[in-house]
Design a protein around this motif. Structure first.
Motif, PDB file in Angstrom:
ATOM      1  N   ARG A 171     -77.764   0.110  32.800  1.00  0.00           N
ATOM      2  CA  ARG A 171     -78.038  -1.323  32.679  1.00  0.00           C
ATOM      3  C   ARG A 171     -78.959  -1.730  33.823  1.00  0.00           C
ATOM      4  NH1 ARG A 171     -76.684  -5.627  30.146  1.00  0.00           N
ATOM      5  NH2 ARG A 171     -76.364  -7.615  31.187  1.00  0.00           N
ATOM      6  N   GLY A 227     -80.723  -5.658  30.396  1.00  0.00           N
ATOM      7  CA  GLY A 227     -80.172  -4.933  29.268  1.00  0.00           C
ATOM      8  C   GLY A 227     -79.972  -3.470  29.630  1.00  0.00           C
ATOM      9  N   GLN A 271     -81.233  -5.864  25.053  1.00  0.00           N
ATOM     10  CA  GLN A 271     -80.567  -6.979  25.719  1.00  0.00           C
ATOM     11  C   GLN A 271     -79.174  -7.167  25.137  1.00  0.00           C
ATOM     12  OE1 GLN A 271     -83.704  -9.926  24.990  1.00  0.00           O
ATOM     13  NE2 GLN A 271     -83.932 -10.071  27.223  1.00  0.00           N
ATOM     14  N   ASP A 272     -78.375  -8.001  25.800  1.00  0.00           N
ATOM     15  CA  ASP A 272     -77.006  -8.257  25.349  1.00  0.00           C
ATOM     16  C   ASP A 272     -76.975  -8.876  23.957  1.00  0.00           C
ATOM     17  OD1 ASP A 272     -76.078  -7.241  27.736  1.00  0.00           O
ATOM     18  OD2 ASP A 272     -76.003  -9.221  28.697  1.00  0.00           O
ATOM     19  N   GLU A 274     -69.390  -3.050  32.393  1.00  0.00           N
ATOM     20  CA  GLU A 274     -70.147  -4.228  31.968  1.00  0.00           C
ATOM     21  C   GLU A 274     -69.511  -5.524  32.476  1.00  0.00           C
ATOM     22  OE1 GLU A 274     -72.805  -4.801  29.678  1.00  0.00           O
ATOM     23  OE2 GLU A 274     -73.356  -2.712  29.638  1.00  0.00           O
TER      24      GLU A 274
END
Length: 180
Positions: A126, A136, A150-151, A177
């Motif tokens: 990440r 991301g 990306q998320d 995360e």
């Protein structure tokens, strides 16, 4: 048909142009050699100035002046040379675009090898890229681009050479995360 005076005038103009070319190129050659010798005297002995640079510079000047001579002689004989300017500019444009494309590709490929060696971002890691604030997970790496998801699921593609021009924050592999 043209008179003998017209032919003589054109021939004399051509001869004078060629004579001027010889004088100018020899003078410039002497100036280049003198300047090269002057630079060699002032540079450290550990890094001597190569004479090949002076030779290349002389050749470029001779070619440019030779092309100018050709244009002037053609004009003196009454030929329309306006197309030469258009062709010259067109060739320079094509060469410029080709060099730009080649430079961009070469810089991206070279950057891929540096990324592989120094690993500022690894596959699956990440990352966040500043100042754009793009963040991301790295999902793909190839010779030209690095892809980051990306998320929200969107994927952005980054040219590899851009990874050396931006600040990258990466999340260490042992941090989850949710930050725990």
């Amino acid at each position: 048909m043209s008179s003998p005076e017209w032919w003589l005038k054109k021939l004399l103009t051509s001869i004078l142009l060629i004579l001027g070319y010889v004088i100018v190129t020899r003078t410039l050659d002497n100036i280049i050699v003198h300047f090269h010798d002057l630079l060699k005297k002032h540079r450290p002995i550990s890094s001597p100035l190569s004479s090949s640079y002076a030779t290349i510079f002389q050749r470029v000047i001779r070619w440019a002046l030779g092309l100018l001579l050709l244009v002037l002689i053609l004009r003196a004989w009454g030929a329309d040379v306006s197309f030469l300017w258009t062709a010259f500019v067109g060739m320079l444009t094509v060469i410029g675009v080709g060099l730009l494309a080649t430079w961009t590709m070469a810089s991206n490929v070279t950057a891929r090898f540096f990324i592989w060696f120094w690993q500022p971002a690894r596959l699956g890691q990440r990352i966040e890229i500043f100042p754009e604030n793009l963040c991301g997970r790295v999902i793909e790496e190839n010779l030209m681009f690095t892809e980051v998801r990306q998320d929200d699921g969107q994927i952005f593609v980054i040219p590899n050479n851009l990874l050396f021009q931006r600040v990258i924050r990466r999340t260490p592999d042992n941090v989850r995360e949710d930050g725990k």
